[in-house]
Structures are given as C-alpha cells and as structure tokens.
Design a protein around this motif. Sequence first.
Motif, mmCIF file in Angstrom:
data_model
loop_
_atom_site.group_PDB
_atom_site.id
_atom_site.type_symbol
_atom_site.label_atom_id
_atom_site.label_comp_id
_atom_site.label_asym_id
_atom_site.label_seq_id
_atom_site.Cartn_x
_atom_site.Cartn_y
_atom_site.Cartn_z
ATOM 1 N N THR A 1 35.469 -64.565 -46.217
ATOM 2 C CA THR A 1 35.625 -64.326 -45.019
ATOM 3 C C THR A 1 35.068 -62.110 -44.285
ATOM 4 O O THR A 1 34.794 -62.065 -45.779
ATOM 5 C CB THR A 1 37.135 -64.329 -44.549
ATOM 6 O OG1 THR A 1 37.809 -62.852 -44.763
ATOM 7 C CG2 THR A 1 37.797 -65.431 -44.772
ATOM 8 N N VAL A 2 35.230 -62.156 -43.687
ATOM 9 C CA VAL A 2 34.204 -60.647 -42.966
ATOM 10 C C VAL A 2 34.883 -59.689 -43.661
ATOM 11 O O VAL A 2 34.634 -58.911 -44.572
ATOM 12 C CB VAL A 2 34.475 -60.075 -41.797
ATOM 13 C CG1 VAL A 2 35.651 -60.495 -40.936
ATOM 14 C CG2 VAL A 2 33.762 -59.079 -41.614
ATOM 15 N N GLY B 1 40.138 -61.448 -39.594
ATOM 16 C CA GLY B 1 38.780 -61.057 -38.626
ATOM 17 C C GLY B 1 37.973 -61.941 -38.536
ATOM 18 O O GLY B 1 36.907 -62.296 -37.621
ATOM 19 N N THR B 2 38.230 -63.155 -39.192
ATOM 20 C CA THR B 2 37.878 -64.274 -38.313
ATOM 21 C C THR B 2 38.160 -64.406 -37.262
ATOM 22 O O THR B 2 39.102 -64.631 -36.353
ATOM 23 C CB THR B 2 37.825 -65.580 -39.032
ATOM 24 O OG1 THR B 2 37.124 -65.514 -40.819
ATOM 25 C CG2 THR B 2 37.004 -66.453 -38.583
ATOM 26 N N PRO C 1 32.193 -60.799 -36.502
ATOM 27 C CA PRO C 1 32.172 -61.315 -38.250
ATOM 28 C C PRO C 1 31.939 -61.817 -37.892
ATOM 29 O O PRO C 1 30.693 -62.322 -39.307
ATOM 30 C CB PRO C 1 33.806 -60.961 -37.912
ATOM 31 C CG PRO C 1 34.579 -60.627 -36.783
ATOM 32 C CD PRO C 1 33.111 -60.191 -35.782
#
Length: 162
Positions: free
Chosen positions: A77-78, A38-39, A107
Amino acid sequence: MSKHRTIKATVNGIAYERSVEPRLLLSDFLRQTLGLTGTHVGCEHGVCGACTVLIDGDSARACLYFAVQADGRHIETVEGLGTIDDLSPLQQEFREHHALQCGFCTPGMLMTCVDLLKKYPLASDAEIRDGLSGNLCRCTGYEHIVRAVRAAAARRGRKDDG
Ligand code: FES
Ligand code: FES
C-alpha cells in the motif's frame, strides 16, 4: 460454526493473521482492520482507481477484492512507499511537480505508477497516459501527474532508484 475465515497476508513487509468475514472487501480490511487508511475508497465499483494497491507486485483495485482472496499474498500500500521524512523518488516527483491538489486520488495514482514504472521503467508519455487512464482525479490535475511520472521515468534513466 463461525462464518469468519482466518487469513494470513503480508502487508508492506509485515505478516498479519486475522479472522475476517468472507464478505469483507480488501479495501475495508486494509483501512478498518489494519488501520492503513492511506488506501482511499471512492466509487467502490472498480472505476476510480483510488483504492489501487499492489497484490503480489501487480496493481489491483482493493474494492474489487475480498480480504479472503489476499490469503497468502503480498500486499503493498502507499504506506509502504516512503515516510513524510523519507519520500520515495516517485513521491518526491509528485511533490516537485505539484501532482496533487486535494490528494484523494494520490495513493491510487502512486501505486498505479509504481506498477507502471516497473513494467515500463522509461515510460513514454503515451505509456504514462495509457497507464493512468484507469485512475480518476476529481481535481483534474492530470497534466501535473504526467509530468511527475515523466520525471520519475527520467530519474530511472539516470539511476534505477525509482
Ligand atoms: S474505490 Fe476502488 S476503484 Fe474506486
Ligand atoms: S488531487 Fe484531488 S482527486 Fe486528484
């Protein structure tokens, strides 16, 4: 002697212990070692903001950190914000206000906004624009992103659930 170093870090509330090369970037550690893709990685030079995560609660560019610097830290993180079936309030506002097109910057935008709204829960438009000035959207959807963050701030004003 091994060039690897063992680090312990908490990512989205889960404790990890991994052996890493000292040169491994935090962004690559998250994406490749932990599988948290996601990052996103755009410029890898600290310019675009796509890789923004929270380190001990503050937004930071994962492409400018080495994984070994994350030793003993809490990373968000997201993936830690919400799920597809249970979006966070900020994610809901992004969806509601069409604040993403291709989604590549999203993100990083979201993680930057989490930090922004923590520091300025009722952020003004000027604070929102200033806070997002380090995040680039190649689809140029800035106006919709500002609207989403404005709505998230207003939601905070009604109830601190953002
Ligand atoms: S990929 Fe980190 S700032 Fe662009
Ligand atoms: S939505 Fe495409 S880069 Fe921002």
